[in-house]
Design a protein around this motif. Structure first.
Motif, PDB file in Angstrom:
ATOM      1  N   TRP A 156      47.869  60.367  50.071  1.00  0.00           N
ATOM      2  CA  TRP A 156      48.942  59.571  50.473  1.00  0.00           C
ATOM      3  C   TRP A 156      50.202  59.781  50.523  1.00  0.00           C
ATOM      4  CZ3 TRP A 156      46.911  55.477  47.223  1.00  0.00           C
ATOM      5  CH2 TRP A 156      45.727  55.197  47.155  1.00  0.00           C
ATOM      6  N   VAL A 157      50.443  59.155  50.395  1.00  0.00           N
ATOM      7  CA  VAL A 157      52.672  59.321  50.800  1.00  0.00           C
ATOM      8  C   VAL A 157      53.455  59.029  49.858  1.00  0.00           C
ATOM      9  CG1 VAL A 157      54.084  58.453  52.548  1.00  0.00           C
ATOM     10  CG2 VAL A 157      51.957  58.182  53.309  1.00  0.00           C
ATOM     11  N   LEU A 158      53.157  58.162  48.705  1.00  0.00           N
ATOM     12  CA  LEU A 158      53.919  58.031  47.423  1.00  0.00           C
ATOM     13  C   LEU A 158      52.852  58.269  46.381  1.00  0.00           C
ATOM     14  CD1 LEU A 158      55.755  55.419  48.220  1.00  0.00           C
ATOM     15  CD2 LEU A 158      57.023  57.245  48.518  1.00  0.00           C
ATOM     16  N   LYS A 159      52.933  59.346  44.675  1.00  0.00           N
ATOM     17  CA  LYS A 159      51.958  59.621  44.149  1.00  0.00           C
ATOM     18  C   LYS A 159      52.961  59.101  42.758  1.00  0.00           C
ATOM     19  CE  LYS A 159      50.631  63.339  46.586  1.00  0.00           C
ATOM     20  NZ  LYS A 159      50.972  64.276  47.410  1.00  0.00           N
ATOM     21  N   ASP A 160      52.068  57.809  42.456  1.00  0.00           N
ATOM     22  CA  ASP A 160      52.515  57.510  40.976  1.00  0.00           C
ATOM     23  C   ASP A 160      54.169  57.357  41.055  1.00  0.00           C
ATOM     24  OD1 ASP A 160      51.988  56.676  38.332  1.00  0.00           O
ATOM     25  OD2 ASP A 160      52.348  58.706  37.719  1.00  0.00           O
ATOM     26  N   ILE A 161      54.502  56.415  41.536  1.00  0.00           N
ATOM     27  CA  ILE A 161      55.986  56.072  41.390  1.00  0.00           C
ATOM     28  C   ILE A 161      56.585  55.089  40.698  1.00  0.00           C
ATOM     29  CG2 ILE A 161      58.349  55.682  42.925  1.00  0.00           C
ATOM     30  CD1 ILE A 161      57.039  58.084  44.069  1.00  0.00           C
ATOM     31  N   ASN A 162      57.391  56.120  39.205  1.00  0.00           N
ATOM     32  CA  ASN A 162      58.135  55.233  38.578  1.00  0.00           C
ATOM     33  C   ASN A 162      59.857  54.544  38.691  1.00  0.00           C
ATOM     34  OD1 ASN A 162      55.287  53.495  36.161  1.00  0.00           O
ATOM     35  ND2 ASN A 162      55.196  56.255  36.900  1.00  0.00           N
ATOM     36  N   LEU A 163      60.678  53.449  39.239  1.00  0.00           N
ATOM     37  CA  LEU A 163      61.096  54.148  39.167  1.00  0.00           C
ATOM     38  C   LEU A 163      62.179  52.566  38.282  1.00  0.00           C
ATOM     39  CD1 LEU A 163      64.380  55.120  40.826  1.00  0.00           C
ATOM     40  CD2 LEU A 163      63.340  54.193  41.961  1.00  0.00           C
ATOM     41  N   VAL A 164      62.845  52.012  37.699  1.00  0.00           N
ATOM     42  CA  VAL A 164      63.579  51.044  37.868  1.00  0.00           C
ATOM     43  C   VAL A 164      65.300  50.833  37.995  1.00  0.00           C
ATOM     44  CG1 VAL A 164      64.407  48.985  36.077  1.00  0.00           C
ATOM     45  CG2 VAL A 164      62.725  50.381  35.681  1.00  0.00           C
ATOM     46  N   ILE A 165      65.285  49.706  39.202  1.00  0.00           N
ATOM     47  CA  ILE A 165      66.726  49.681  39.450  1.00  0.00           C
ATOM     48  C   ILE A 165      67.238  48.485  39.027  1.00  0.00           C
ATOM     49  CG2 ILE A 165      68.233  49.386  42.049  1.00  0.00           C
ATOM     50  CD1 ILE A 165      65.147  50.986  43.386  1.00  0.00           C
ATOM     51  N   PRO A 166      67.846  48.597  38.347  1.00  0.00           N
ATOM     52  CA  PRO A 166      68.737  47.099  37.705  1.00  0.00           C
ATOM     53  C   PRO A 166      69.281  47.033  38.807  1.00  0.00           C
ATOM     54  CG  PRO A 166      69.128  49.230  36.419  1.00  0.00           C
ATOM     55  CD  PRO A 166      68.381  50.222  37.382  1.00  0.00           C
ATOM     56  N   LYS A 167      70.423  45.491  38.517  1.00  0.00           N
ATOM     57  CA  LYS A 167      70.764  44.783  39.464  1.00  0.00           C
ATOM     58  C   LYS A 167      72.627  45.147  39.163  1.00  0.00           C
ATOM     59  CE  LYS A 167      73.280  39.877  39.808  1.00  0.00           C
ATOM     60  NZ  LYS A 167      73.340  38.765  39.264  1.00  0.00           N
ATOM     61  N   GLY A 168      72.655  45.408  40.430  1.00  0.00           N
ATOM     62  CA  GLY A 168      74.245  45.656  40.442  1.00  0.00           C
ATOM     63  C   GLY A 168      74.206  46.735  40.835  1.00  0.00           C
ATOM     64  N   LYS A 169      73.449  47.897  40.709  1.00  0.00           N
ATOM     65  CA  LYS A 169      73.787  49.250  40.643  1.00  0.00           C
ATOM     66  C   LYS A 169      73.041  49.795  41.786  1.00  0.00           C
ATOM     67  CE  LYS A 169      74.167  50.363  35.948  1.00  0.00           C
ATOM     68  NZ  LYS A 169      75.928  50.261  34.875  1.00  0.00           N
ATOM     69  N   THR A 170      73.465  50.958  42.670  1.00  0.00           N
ATOM     70  CA  THR A 170      73.087  51.916  43.546  1.00  0.00           C
ATOM     71  C   THR A 170      72.064  53.135  42.903  1.00  0.00           C
ATOM     72  OG1 THR A 170      74.858  51.196  44.125  1.00  0.00           O
ATOM     73  CG2 THR A 170      74.134  52.856  45.143  1.00  0.00           C
ATOM     74  N   VAL A 171      70.823  53.212  43.307  1.00  0.00           N
ATOM     75  CA  VAL A 171      69.814  53.970  43.591  1.00  0.00           C
ATOM     76  C   VAL A 171      69.742  54.261  45.034  1.00  0.00           C
ATOM     77  CG1 VAL A 171      67.585  54.459  42.828  1.00  0.00           C
ATOM     78  CG2 VAL A 171      68.806  52.889  41.243  1.00  0.00           C
ATOM     79  N   ALA A 172      70.243  56.027  44.965  1.00  0.00           N
ATOM     80  CA  ALA A 172      69.842  56.695  46.083  1.00  0.00           C
ATOM     81  C   ALA A 172      68.811  57.270  46.439  1.00  0.00           C
ATOM     82  CB  ALA A 172      71.221  57.607  46.535  1.00  0.00           C
ATOM     83  N   LEU A 173      68.165  57.504  47.151  1.00  0.00           N
ATOM     84  CA  LEU A 173      67.234  58.484  47.122  1.00  0.00           C
ATOM     85  C   LEU A 173      66.962  59.873  48.630  1.00  0.00           C
ATOM     86  CD1 LEU A 173      64.354  55.154  48.197  1.00  0.00           C
ATOM     87  CD2 LEU A 173      65.215  56.957  45.651  1.00  0.00           C
ATOM     88  N   VAL A 174      66.781  60.687  47.945  1.00  0.00           N
ATOM     89  CA  VAL A 174      66.894  61.755  48.811  1.00  0.00           C
ATOM     90  C   VAL A 174      66.279  62.710  48.799  1.00  0.00           C
ATOM     91  CG1 VAL A 174      69.623  61.877  48.433  1.00  0.00           C
ATOM     92  CG2 VAL A 174      68.269  63.335  47.319  1.00  0.00           C
ATOM     93  N   GLY A 175      65.618  63.172  49.902  1.00  0.00           N
ATOM     94  CA  GLY A 175      64.398  64.823  49.893  1.00  0.00           C
ATOM     95  C   GLY A 175      64.476  65.570  51.387  1.00  0.00           C
ATOM     96  N   GLN A 176      63.625  65.956  51.464  1.00  0.00           N
ATOM     97  CA  GLN A 176      63.173  66.030  53.187  1.00  0.00           C
ATOM     98  C   GLN A 176      62.284  65.219  54.001  1.00  0.00           C
ATOM     99  OE1 GLN A 176      59.773  68.716  51.100  1.00  0.00           O
ATOM    100  NE2 GLN A 176      58.544  68.042  52.275  1.00  0.00           N
ATOM    101  N   SER A 177      62.550  65.354  55.276  1.00  0.00           N
ATOM    102  CA  SER A 177      61.659  64.169  55.596  1.00  0.00           C
ATOM    103  C   SER A 177      60.067  64.277  56.101  1.00  0.00           C
ATOM    104  CB  SER A 177      62.192  64.593  57.725  1.00  0.00           C
ATOM    105  OG  SER A 177      63.836  64.715  57.606  1.00  0.00           O
ATOM    106  N   GLY A 178      59.568  63.142  55.768  1.00  0.00           N
ATOM    107  CA  GLY A 178      58.697  62.814  55.575  1.00  0.00           C
ATOM    108  C   GLY A 178      58.325  62.982  53.529  1.00  0.00           C
ATOM    109  N   GLY A 179      59.165  62.951  53.174  1.00  0.00           N
ATOM    110  CA  GLY A 179      58.608  63.089  51.732  1.00  0.00           C
ATOM    111  C   GLY A 179      58.937  61.815  51.091  1.00  0.00           C
ATOM    112  N   GLY A 180      58.618  60.110  52.002  1.00  0.00           N
ATOM    113  CA  GLY A 180      58.529  59.357  51.627  1.00  0.00           C
ATOM    114  C   GLY A 180      59.461  58.153  51.417  1.00  0.00           C
TER     115      GLY A 180
END
Length: 623
Positions: free
Chosen positions: A400-424
């Motif tokens: 599994w590359v992603l496991k049980d991801i729960n995330l809400v991105i409201p309209k007009g907002k900026t969400v950033a994703l960080v982490g190690q390479s290969g983290g998904g």
């Protein structure tokens, strides 16, 4: 005979798939072929009276009156009336003038025959060229429709080889055999009926040798298809190596690996040469073998027919010579059959490789009744999303590359994703435009599962700016307006200004009409990135995906690109992937992915207060 039946069945299936749009050309070809065969028979029929006159045989004198038609004695009526007509001409004009008349008849019918023969071949050419065009169009459409996952399994060089070498092989092998299918059966049938009509005794004797003739030809060509598949696979390897070399030329030169790559290419190229040489040598055997067997058959028939003539049985000398001319005419179509027996397997081998693309399953399927949306109004939601890559056949390609991801991105907002390479991180954002589909959970836009939306409607809402700016070998204008129909020059220029690209574009030779080279090779990394940002600005999407858009840039270029990105991000919902934390510290929420899970989330200041993974990343970048 079993393999030959299978080959013919495969051949007919290919024709059923691609030839129907060109039916009118097929009908015309069949008509001209029938006309050509009939004219050939009648033109050579003039040989009989010519020979009778030249050799003073007694047959001509036997006809003294015109005979009425009698279905029970067709041959006798025709021969009598032909002789009677010749006798009348001799009586009125003399032998030499009659000979001239018969010669002119032979010339006219031959001219008509060759004209019909030309037209029969000319009407096949639009089919051959049209089918090849259609196959290439279908391949290209299929390539643009297949999901990205398909191309992670296939080499680009192999796909190029299938579009070039394999399609060309289908044209030269299968399409060139259309003559065999629509011309030779007609010729063989007409000539065979004529042979029976002239002398069924001789024809019955001749038939014995035709199956032997075919068996010998089939015995030589049985391994050709397998050899052709191997050769075409090696051609793909050759093209793949060329494609890799062009893409990695800078590294090859940097590591002084020219000789190593030359040797590697020579190995593959020589292997291909050896295989194709065996195929061509086997194919070259077709003509001499058919020539020898055909001559052998003629000699045997000549011996048997000579016995009948010399013993005054069933056939006369001039008629026997006419019989031999028609028999020789039937040999060429039979040779073409044997030649097609070699060509068709080569083409079928290439068609198999083409069908691996044409029949590849598109795993990103649109719903039967998709919901159409024109705007993005509320939020993007990942609800219990788990994902792993699969092969084109649907088999698992790892954990599994992603496991049980729960995330809400409201309209007009900026969400950033960080982490190690290969983290998904990249995989997560690729699920929004449905480049891949989740195995568990669902991705929702405004509460609607993306699988229920029209794919084009969904992707029309999304703009992408990637780490590697993907540009085309075209002008600045066409790259910026890519995907936006009827964009005005003012809109293109304004998008360039917002992206900090206007100044360097105007300084180029032809401004917005300047060609930027293959993949934007004439531009610096920062310039390429700003052109791609201008493209996203002109599209004006409500959702923006930034995949490490500044990570490959120097400090000055990064500042210009970051400034352009901030203008682009205003009023838009943004999902940004970043390694440089400085570029996303103003994000409304930062999610830290580690081994496929969100392990931390919060604002930049909130995450720094905890001694977690984000704090470690931040401290490392401060050094």
């Amino acid at each position: 005979m079993q393999p030959n039946c299978i080959k013919m069945k495969e051949f007919l299936q290919v024709l059923r798939r691609f030839v129907p749009p060109y039916k009118k050309y097929l009908v015309a070809s069949v008509v001209f072929n029938i006309l050509s065969a009939l004219l050939n028979i009648f033109s050579f029929a003039a040989l009989i009276p010519i020979l009778q006159i030249l050799f003073q045989t007694g047959d001509a004198e036997a006809a003294t009156a015109w005979m009425a038609w009698d279905w029970g004695n067709v041959q006798g009526v025709l021969m009598n009336n032909l002789n009677y007509l010749v006798n009348c001409l001799i009586a009125d004009y003399g032998q030499t003038t009659t000979l001239l008349f018969i010669g002119l008849f032979l010339a006219v019918t031959t001219a008509m025959k060759t004209g019909a023969y030309f037209l029969s071949s000319a009407t096949i050419i639009p089919i051959r060229t049209g089918v090849v065009r259609d196959i290439r169009n279908q391949l290209y459409k299929k390539i643009t429709s297949l999901p990205l996952g398909f191309f992670s399994e296939e080499r680009k060089g192999d796909i190029i080889a299938r579009m070039s070498g394999d399609v060309q092989e289908v044209e030269s092998s299968i399409m060139s055999s259309l003559d065999m299918l629509f011309k030779n059966p007609i010729l063989i049938t007409v000539y065979f009926v004529t042979l029976i009509f002239v002398s069924w005794h001789l024809t019955l004797f001749t038939i014995v040798f035709v199956p032997v003739f075919g068996w010998f030809m089939g015995m030589v060509g049985r391994k050709l298809k397998r050899r052709s598949i191997e050769a075409q696979a090696l051609w793909s390897d050759t093209m793949s190596q060329v494609e890799e070399t062009l893409g990695g030329l800078r590294i090859i030169k940097a590591f002084c690996a020219e000789e190593k790559m030359n040797q590697r290419f020579d190995d593959v190229n020589s292997h291909y040469r050896n295989d194709i040489m065996r195929v061509n040598i086997r194919q070259s055997l077709a003509h001499p073998l058919s020539e020898f067997l055909g001559t052998l058959m003629i000699i045997i028939v000549l011996w048997f027919g000579g016995i009948l003539v010399l013993n005054n049985q069933t056939i006369t000398g001039p008629t026997f010579i006419y019989y031999m001319v028609i028999l020789y005419s039937i040999i060429q179509p039979l040779k073409d059959f044997s030649k097609a027996g070699y060509n068709i397997p080569k083409g079928l081998a290439s068609m198999e490789r083409i069908d691996k693309i044409l029949k590849a399953e598109n795993t990103i399927k649109e719903a039967e009744n998709p919901k159409h949306i024109k705007s993005f109004d509320h939020e993007i939601e990942f609800r219990h999303v788990s994902f792993r890559y699969t092969t084109p056949q649907g088999n698992s390609d790892g954990g599994w590359v992603l496991k049980d991801i729960n995330l809400v991105i409201p309209k007009g907002k900026t969400v950033a994703l960080v982490g190690q390479s290969g983290g998904g991180k990249s995989t997560l954002v690729d699920l929004i435009p449905r480049y891949y589909d989740v195995q568990e959970g669902e991705v929702l836009i405004d509460g609607i599962n993306v699988k229920d939306l029209g794919v084009h409607d969904l992707r029309q809402l999304i703009g992408n700016v990637n780490q590697e700016a993907i540009l085309f070998n075209d002008s600045f204008r066409n790259n910026i307006s890519f995907g936006v129909d009827e964009a005005t020059d003012e809109q293109v220029a304004e998008a360039a200004r917002i992206a900090n690209a206007y100044d360097f574009i105007m300084q180029s030779e032809q401004g917005f009409d300047t060609n930027i080279g293959d993949r934007g090779g004439r531009l610096s990394g920062g310039q390429r990135q700003r052109v791609s940002i201008a493209r996203a600005i002109l599209k004006n999407p409500p959702i923006l995906i930034l995949d490490e858009a500044t990570s490959a840039l120097d400090t000055e270029s990064e500042r210009l690109v970051q400034d352009a990105l901030e203008r682009l991000m205003k009023t838009r919902t943004t999902v940004a992937i970043a390694h440089r934390l400085s570029t996303i510290k103003n994000a409304d929420e930062i999610c830290v992915l580690h081994e496929g899970r969100i392990v931390e989330r919060g604002t930049h200041e909130e995450l720094l207060q905890h001694d977690g993974y984000y704090r470690k990343l931040h401290d490392m970048q401060q050094v």
